[in-house]
Design an enzyme around this catalytic site. Structure first.
Site, short mmCIF file in Angstrom:
data_model
loop_
_atom_site.label_atom_id
_atom_site.label_comp_id
_atom_site.label_asym_id
_atom_site.label_seq_id
_atom_site.Cartn_x
_atom_site.Cartn_y
_atom_site.Cartn_z
N SER A 63 -57.87 26.77 19.12
CA SER A 63 -57.53 25.60 19.87
C SER A 63 -58.70 24.95 20.60
CB SER A 63 -56.47 25.96 20.92
OG SER A 63 -56.99 26.86 21.87
N SER A 110 -58.90 31.46 19.52
CA SER A 110 -59.28 30.07 19.82
C SER A 110 -60.70 29.82 20.26
CB SER A 110 -58.35 29.52 20.91
OG SER A 110 -57.15 29.10 20.33
N LYS A 135 -63.14 22.65 28.64
CA LYS A 135 -61.87 22.56 27.90
C LYS A 135 -60.78 22.08 28.86
CE LYS A 135 -58.87 25.38 24.90
NZ LYS A 135 -58.60 26.70 24.29
N1 GLN Z 1 -54.22 29.93 16.75
C1 GLN Z 1 -53.56 30.86 17.58
C2 GLN Z 1 -52.24 30.29 18.07
O1 GLN Z 1 -51.93 29.23 17.67
C3 GLN Z 1 -54.44 31.26 18.73
C4 GLN Z 1 -54.55 30.21 19.75
C5 GLN Z 1 -55.42 30.62 20.90
O2 GLN Z 1 -56.19 31.57 20.81
N2 GLN Z 1 -55.24 29.92 21.99
O3 GLN Z 1 -51.55 30.90 18.80
#
Ligand code: GLN
Length: 491
Positions: free
Chosen positions: A158, A182, A78
């Site tokens: 994400s 995410s 990532k």
């Molecule tokens: N979707 C969540 C956010 O937008 C979690 C994102 C994540 O876990 N990095 O904050």
């Protein structure tokens, strides 16, 4: 020779050990798959020369019997993980062409154990999002499609690039990060396995920070066993991260196949939402039945503060983000947009460098931390966080070994379908996952079935602190009962 990209990590390890193929062959097969799948936009940087050099070096070691637990296994990383001499952007324009002179602890442990880096994977900008649509490199495409439809679906976010690449057989496993869901949500959207470890289990050093008290690194893989193999290399104490915990890393793979007889599994009544799709409800009941058939005891539990988790998360996470992102000022690295004064340089750089969602988070975060609002929002959210954590502690104190919930409130949706008019519509994706980050607990998402349109759905298991092993044991029971799911290749 068998198709080198469709094997599991466990199978590839065996094949490499008995010399059925080399790491270079395995790596080349994946590089070809990546090239043929550019339409998915999962990889934003391919590193074929580095991959082949790493594979050749590890092949030489394997011959001498010095391979290491991940010897020769090609992985995707990532773009939130700093990779030495390889561009790392967090998929934000503000980092520009930043090339770190250092390697994150988690990735350096993967290379220490012999893994091969194929390249960097797309993600939501600074990991803020649930659909991978906020990336400055554009959205990632989910290899899954609805039956009889060509609609482009999101892979979740994400860690959308990680999930899409693993599901589409572009890499054998991937690193990911989870601040509010995410890892687990994209895993559920792509029929892959995602593990969010206990806070402190993996070092955060060298990972671009989003919300430091919630961020954790973890693996996405195609099977529970593969995720356990990756976890063992990723986890461990790191003196460079003061929140990393000094505890022995267990042999997670040994937990696979362990009996779950007599384990108490909690079913939290607050996770039964009004208007929840019948398919998700059915999947949940089915999952409970599989665990029961394996000898576990199902008990209803209550986590009374669940309904406050999402609003509290969307105060705590932006507050920490606004502070973490203060460092991107156009002075030290990344993008610089000049101005007539230093103040204007900051403004111009940040206005141009950050996307809409990141700007929204910085503004919310700054607001809830500002004098006059701090007590009303931030402090209150922290109190709620303590109550959420206590809900879980009370539940575990009654002898519950793990908690079973759906991973997401829906299957994958279309690109551009959600959050356009109201960002909260997107935030609701995290309804089942943010509680786990707020409490610092481990969670795993395991593919468990499909919806009426043929899209994958996942179940989540939440464990006691540092008891990832129980999650691997239970996760494998679900995997055995549900079977594995692979998308039809169309790309
Ligand atoms: N979707 C969540 C956010 O937008 C979690 C994102 C994540 O876990 N990095 O904050």
């Amino acid at each position: 020779m068998t198709d080198l990209t469709s094997m599991t990590i466990a199978e590839a390890k065996a094949g490499l050990a008995n010399k059925s193929f080399t790491s270079l062959e395995l790596t080349d097969a994946h590089l070809a798959a990546i090239e043929a799948a550019r339409s998915l936009n999962a990889f934003i940087l391919e590193t074929p020369d580095q991959a082949r050099a790493m594979a050749r070096a590890i092949d030489a070691k394997i011959i001498k019997g010095e391979g290491g637990p991940l010897a020769g296994i090609p992985l995707g990383i990532k773009d939130l993980f700093a990779t030495k001499d390889v561009r790392t952007t967090a998929c934000s324009k503000i980092l520009g062409n930043f090339v770190p002179p250092y390697e994150s602890t988690v990735t350096s442990q993967l290379w220490r154990d012999g893994a091969v880096m194929l390249g960097k994977l797309n993600n939501d900008e600074f990991a803020m999002g649930s659909s991978n649509e906020t990336s400055c490199f554009g959205p990632v495409v989910n290899p899954w499609r609805r039956e009889g439809s060509n609609t482009t679906l999101v892979p979740g976010g994400s860690s959308g690039g990680s999930a899409s690449a693993v599901a589409a057989l572009l890499c054998m496993g991937a690193t990911a990060t989870d601040t509010g869901g995410s890892i687990r949500q994209p895993a559920a959207f792509t029929a892959t396995v995602g593990v969010k470890p206990t806070y402190g289990r993996c070092s955060r050093w060298g990972i671009v920070a989003f919300a430091s008290s919630l961020d954790q690194a973890g693996p996405i893989a195609r099977t529970v066993r593969d995720s356990a193999i990756l976890m063992r290399s990723m986890a461990g104490h790191d003196p460079k991260d003061t929140t990393s915990v000094d505890r022995t890393v267990p042999d997670y793979e040994a937990a696979i196949g362990k009996s779950v007889k007599g384990m108490k599994i909690g079913i939290p009544k607050e996770y039964r939402l009004d208007g929840m799709p019948a398919e998700i409800e059915k999947l949940w009941t089915e999952g409970a039945a599989w665990l029961k058939a394996a000898g576990a005891e199902l008990v209803e539990v209550s986590l009374p503060h669940t309904k406050y988790a999402l609003p509290a998360y969307y105060i705590v996470a932006p507050a920490e983000a606004s502070s973490n992102l203060a460092r991107y000022d156009g002075v030290r690295y990344g993008l610089r947009v000049p101005g007539r004064s230093i103040g204007e340089l900051y403004q111009n750089t940040r206005a141009e460098g950050f996307g809409d969602e990141v700007r929204r988070r910085v503004m919310i975060g700054t607001y809830v931390l500002s004098a006059g609002y701090y007590d009303a929002y931030y402090l209150r959210a922290q109190k709620v966080r303590t109550l959420i954590k206590k809900d879980f502690e009370d539940c575990f104190a009654k002898g519950v070994s793990a908690i079973l919930t759906p991973a997401t409130p829906s299957a994958a949706f279309g690109v551009g379908e959600k959050g356009g008019a109201d960002p909260v519509e997107m935030y609701l994706n995290d309804i089942f996952t943010v509680t786990v980050n707020m409490a610092g607990l481990p969670g795993i998402a395991v593919p468990a079935g499909k919806d009426a349109q043929g899209l994958p759905l996942g179940l989540q298991l939440i464990g006691r602190p540092f008891d990832e092993e129980t999650l691997f044991s239970l996760g494998e029971v679900v995997e055995q009962a549900a079977g594995r799911f692979t998308p039809q290749r169309w790309w």
